[in-house]
Write an enzyme that holds these catalytic residues in place. Structure first.
Site, PDB file in Angstrom:
ATOM      1  N   HIS A   1     -77.197  57.733  88.278  1.00 52.13           N
ATOM      2  CA  HIS A   1     -77.062  57.290  86.891  1.00 52.13           C
ATOM      3  C   HIS A   1     -76.877  55.733  87.121  1.00 52.13           C
ATOM      4  O   HIS A   1     -77.288  55.078  86.012  1.00 52.13           O
ATOM      5  CB  HIS A   1     -75.398  57.904  86.569  1.00 52.13           C
ATOM      6  CG  HIS A   1     -75.228  59.230  86.307  1.00 52.13           C
ATOM      7  ND1 HIS A   1     -74.617  60.080  87.236  1.00 52.13           N
ATOM      8  CD2 HIS A   1     -75.677  60.008  85.175  1.00 52.13           C
ATOM      9  CE1 HIS A   1     -74.484  61.192  86.717  1.00 52.13           C
ATOM     10  NE2 HIS A   1     -75.078  61.221  85.640  1.00 52.13           N
TER      11      HIS A   1
ATOM     12  N   ASP B   1     -84.265  65.356  85.423  1.00 55.77           N
ATOM     13  CA  ASP B   1     -84.431  66.491  84.396  1.00 55.77           C
ATOM     14  C   ASP B   1     -85.626  66.179  83.888  1.00 55.77           C
ATOM     15  O   ASP B   1     -85.777  65.612  82.577  1.00 55.77           O
ATOM     16  CB  ASP B   1     -83.320  66.114  83.438  1.00 55.77           C
ATOM     17  CG  ASP B   1     -82.039  66.713  84.359  1.00 55.77           C
ATOM     18  OD1 ASP B   1     -81.760  67.751  84.570  1.00 55.77           O
ATOM     19  OD2 ASP B   1     -81.303  65.760  84.544  1.00 55.77           O
TER      20      ASP B   1
HETATM   21  O1  PAF Z   1     -78.725  64.669  81.330  1.00 51.92           O
HETATM   22  C1  PAF Z   1     -77.609  64.854  81.221  1.00 51.92           C
HETATM   23  O2  PAF Z   1     -76.561  64.376  81.811  1.00 51.92           O
HETATM   24  C2  PAF Z   1     -77.337  65.324  79.825  1.00 51.92           C
HETATM   25  O3  PAF Z   1     -78.161  66.560  79.474  1.00 51.92           O
HETATM   26  C3  PAF Z   1     -77.309  64.463  78.555  1.00 51.92           C
HETATM   27  C4  PAF Z   1     -78.627  63.946  78.416  1.00 51.92           C
HETATM   28  C5  PAF Z   1     -76.505  63.327  78.823  1.00 51.92           C
HETATM   29  C6  PAF Z   1     -76.801  65.162  77.196  1.00 51.92           C
HETATM   30  O4  PAF Z   1     -75.470  65.793  77.334  1.00 51.92           O
END
Ligand code: PAF
Length: 274
Positions: free
Chosen positions: A30, A143
């Site tokens: 993140h 993802d």
């Molecule tokens: O990747 C994630 O953490 C979630 O799928 C997101 C994009 C924040 C949507 O809830």
């Protein structure tokens, strides 16, 4: 840094606005998105919202790690301007019944194995886009399918938002960073780097040497040789259309190999260029 619980508190942005949507339990993956956002935009907004509509398993939603205090400290340290951490009824004042058409991108892999998951992602991301109104939004390639689906949805809705994909961040032993890693027992954590090790080695040694079904079978078998891991699927698919490849000669552009693997009760995903 301003912490906002309500949509209307997000105001007085400066210049271009970058957005990093998260479900919290923040880690280096993140933070790499936050850094990419800060270097490309004048204002950085991060959301923390565990979206109930994207969990196809209520137990998974219940067990999802929640670490808001630590998350806020990390975001403050990164120089984030706004954190949007709403309650469920701020995002969904009434139940969201929208059904998205992702043009088939959601029919394979995660979409096939987690029914309804991407529809929930579409609901929350489109709602967050509506509230935050960013110029750019940043998503990780771990993802990879989610990223493709969000690009598709953004284009389909005609939203003037640039979707920026950022590379997977890995621990030193190769395990892709994920909020779910904190749920692994020490034994499963020790076993989990095998997923990337097998994928990376297979990308070098198997391409073009054996058929695609055989490559997928060998990869699953090598992962499952570790008794603490259980492969749910291995797919080799186009990086653009996500269409599964049946043979190497198909014109699908760049290929990637995708894996979903259970490490005890924790489900991990990863992907590599193939
Ligand atoms: O990747 C994630 O953490 C979630 O799928 C997101 C994009 C924040 C949507 O809830």
């Amino acid at each position: 840094m301003k912490l906002c619980r309500r949509a209307q508190e997000l105001a007085a942005y400066r210049g271009t606005v970058g957005f990093v949507p998260t479900m919290g339990a923040l880690h280096e993956g993140h933070l790499s998105l936050v850094r990419a956002c800060r270097s490309a935009c004048d204002t950085t907004v991060v959301s923390i919202f565990v979206n109930p509509t994207q969990f196809n398993d209520p137990k998974d939603l219940e067990n999802y790690p929640r670490t808001e205090e630590a998350d806020l400290a990390l975001l403050e340290e990164q120089g984030v301007d706004f954190v949007f951490a709403p309650a469920v009824d701020e995002i969904y004042p009434t139940p969201d019944t929208r059904v998205f058409d992702f043009g088939g991108l959601d029919r394979v892999m995660e979409g096939e194995h987690r029914p309804g998951h991407f529809n929930g992602v579409g609901q929350v991301v489109s709602r967050l886009f509506e509230i935050v109104r960013p110029n750019r939004a940043f998503f990780g390639e771990k993802d990879f399918q989610q990223l493709a689906i969000i690009r598709h949805m953004t284009a389909q809705l005609g939203l003037p938002i640039e979707i920026v994909g950022c590379p997977i961040v890995r621990d030193v032993d190769g395990l892709a960073r994920s909020s779910r890693n904190t749920l692994l027992s020490p034994e499963h954590r020790a076993a989990a780097p095998r997923i990337y090790a097998v994928l990376a080695e297979a990308a070098e040694s198997l391409r073009g040497k054996v058929s695609i079904p055989e490559a997928k079978r060998i990869i699953a078998q090598r992962i499952d040789a570790e008794p603490l891991l259980r492969t749910e699927y291995i797919e080799i698919a186009s990086a653009d259309s996500l269409q599964p490849a049946a043979d190497w000669g198909q014109r699908l552009g760049e290929l990637r190999c995708f894996a979903a693997v259970h490490a005890g009760p924790v489900r991990l995903i990863d992907n590599v260029p193939f």
